[in-house]
Design a protein around this motif. Structure first.
Motif, PDB file in Angstrom:
ATOM      1  N   GLU A   8       0.663  39.239  10.762  1.00 46.33           N
ATOM      2  CA  GLU A   8       2.040  39.648  11.342  1.00 46.33           C
ATOM      3  C   GLU A   8       2.554  38.663  12.584  1.00 46.33           C
ATOM      4  N   LEU A  65       6.611  29.454  15.648  1.00 47.79           N
ATOM      5  CA  LEU A  65       7.802  28.796  16.382  1.00 47.79           C
ATOM      6  C   LEU A  65       7.203  27.153  16.159  1.00 47.79           C
ATOM      7  N   LEU A 106       2.736  31.010  25.516  1.00 47.39           N
ATOM      8  CA  LEU A 106       2.533  32.279  25.011  1.00 47.39           C
ATOM      9  C   LEU A 106       1.427  32.964  24.241  1.00 47.39           C
ATOM     10  N   VAL A 131      -0.136  34.782  27.326  1.00 49.04           N
ATOM     11  CA  VAL A 131       0.501  36.180  27.457  1.00 49.04           C
ATOM     12  C   VAL A 131      -0.031  36.957  26.236  1.00 49.04           C
ATOM     13  N   LEU A 132      -0.262  36.333  25.032  1.00 51.11           N
ATOM     14  CA  LEU A 132      -0.900  37.105  24.034  1.00 51.11           C
ATOM     15  C   LEU A 132      -2.360  37.691  24.363  1.00 51.11           C
ATOM     16  N   ILE A 156      -2.013  40.400  26.739  1.00 45.74           N
ATOM     17  CA  ILE A 156      -1.764  41.293  26.032  1.00 45.74           C
ATOM     18  C   ILE A 156      -2.924  42.197  25.149  1.00 45.74           C
ATOM     19  N   GLY A 169      -5.164  40.940  18.120  1.00 45.91           N
ATOM     20  CA  GLY A 169      -4.513  39.811  17.756  1.00 45.91           C
ATOM     21  C   GLY A 169      -3.042  40.120  17.945  1.00 45.91           C
ATOM     22  N   ALA A 170      -2.600  40.133  19.328  1.00 49.95           N
ATOM     23  CA  ALA A 170      -1.128  40.355  19.268  1.00 49.95           C
ATOM     24  C   ALA A 170      -0.328  39.199  18.795  1.00 49.95           C
ATOM     25  N   GLY A 171       0.886  39.235  18.530  1.00 48.91           N
ATOM     26  CA  GLY A 171       1.733  38.094  17.779  1.00 48.91           C
ATOM     27  C   GLY A 171       3.105  38.339  18.221  1.00 48.91           C
ATOM     28  N   ILE A 172       3.921  37.560  17.499  1.00 51.20           N
ATOM     29  CA  ILE A 172       5.208  37.829  17.935  1.00 51.20           C
ATOM     30  C   ILE A 172       6.051  37.930  16.713  1.00 51.20           C
ATOM     31  N   ARG A 173       7.149  38.394  16.769  1.00 45.34           N
ATOM     32  CA  ARG A 173       8.277  38.197  15.847  1.00 45.34           C
ATOM     33  C   ARG A 173       9.659  37.837  16.368  1.00 45.34           C
ATOM     34  N   ILE A 174      10.517  37.427  15.916  1.00 42.85           N
ATOM     35  CA  ILE A 174      11.674  36.899  16.268  1.00 42.85           C
ATOM     36  C   ILE A 174      12.732  38.048  15.710  1.00 42.85           C
ATOM     37  N   THR A 175      13.284  38.646  16.410  1.00 44.90           N
ATOM     38  CA  THR A 175      14.514  39.529  15.825  1.00 44.90           C
ATOM     39  C   THR A 175      15.660  39.075  15.871  1.00 44.90           C
TER      40      THR A 175
END
Lengths: 224, 224
Positions: free
Chosen positions: A155, A159, A197, A200-201, A204, A212-218
């Motif tokens: 998930e 970028l 980032l 930061v992850l 977190i 394993g934190a991740g990112i999603r662009i909304t």
């Protein structure tokens, strides 16, 4: 892109991130070569992936040989090894895409953003290589944790920053091919976000006790 | 926090981001004061919000008066106004939380990350104010676009960075109170990510022709 998928060389391909991405790309049909300083270690890494894949899809070579054989070269080494590794293969990169996955972490405080004085780590690489190599920044935020478990969807959006837009699009295809979602993040200098980032992850992950934190662009089209 | 919600002063509160956040906080029950260089403009901005709210919940004052009355001071001014605005109210900040929403955009190329030489913009503010003020970085990535439309859930996580963890937690409550999700992003230096990310989101808005890209952190407990 032609009908034939490009050959990918993953320098530092025996590490968790490189072998995880290589596993997913090989499974998706890309010819993959793991590169390492030692050809033997690279071959061992490739053998492990082939065992997981159930087929002999991945080869292992020293970094320079891997870079020579590939159309796209991906660098997944620790920050301290970034410049020497790329410098060693520079002669094999002309006209190719170099995908830099490097995160400028400064141990031991890897949960603190500590960017290089010049901004992003990848800009120094583009400067070193010159305009003959298309440098693209991507994949810094993809946790290696689940990459080798195909039952697990990773998930995370990817970028993708770079000054050459067609090269960015090819790297976005690489992300999409393994179930991630590649997103145009703008020019190479915007790599600062992905590079910072990761700290930061990590922060977190530590605070919320997750692997394993991740990112999603909304807000993108077609999104729930 | 006590049972009584803290009074919030929003400096630069007549801009799109400040008035949008102020509207949401007032609607959530927080006493809100919009601050501006001009008390008249602040009162006009407050009147507009009260009209939208259907109740007289928001007051308007000059920045210094607003900061004096509040327990938490939020700064939503353009980068060029950040230091002078905060400097003007510094005498009213001791022992309080200052929430800095500043994004160091450098016009005209606001879709390119152009961070200050010292790293993040917020660290300069903490340095200027000293340890007597708890500076927290947050809300840089929340698009103002939908804030005044309560029927619209704003799909964005809020990265909350700061060196004082209890202050971070109070700011996380502020985010959660308006339907955003506040997340501990680590020490103040990690603000670099949120400050730089806005340029990437602007770049994404332009390329994908969408009004307000945001971010979500994935992998947290209780998440789909």
């Amino acid at each position: 892109m032609t009908d034939t998928l490009p050959t990918l060389a993953i320098l530092g391909g025996t590490g968790a991130e490189g072998s995880g991405l290589g596993f997913r790309w090989a499974h998706a049909g890309y010819p993959v070569i793991l590169g390492s300083r030692s050809a033997e270690r690279a071959q061992e890494g490739a053998a492990e992936l082939n065992k997981l894949l159930g087929r002999d899809l991945v080869r292992g070579m020293d970094n320079l040989s891997a870079a020579k054989e590939a159309q796209i070269v991906i660098v997944t080494v620790p920050y301290s090894a970034q410049k020497p590794t790329i410098s060693d293969v520079a002669s094999a990169l002309d006209g190719k895409i170099l995908v830099d996955v490097t995160v400028p972490l400064v141990p031991p405080k890897v949960n603190r953003v500590q960017l290089p004085a010049e901004g992003s780590a990848v800009e120094a690489i583009q400067h070193m290589l010159g305009a003959g190599v298309k440098v693209v920044s991507a994949f810094q935020n993809v946790s290696a944790h689940h990459l080798k478990d195909l039952s697990h969807t990773v998930e995370c959006d990817v970028l993708v920053a770079g000054d050459d837009i067609p090269s960015r699009e090819i790297v976005i295809e690489l992300a999409n091919a393994v179930g991630l979602r590649g997103i145009h993040a703008g020019p190479l200098c915007n790599s600062v976000v992905a590079e910072a980032l990761t700290s930061v992850l990590i922060s977190i992950n530590q605070r919320y006790k997750i692997p394993g934190a991740g990112i999603r662009i909304t807000g993108l089209p077609g999104q729930d």
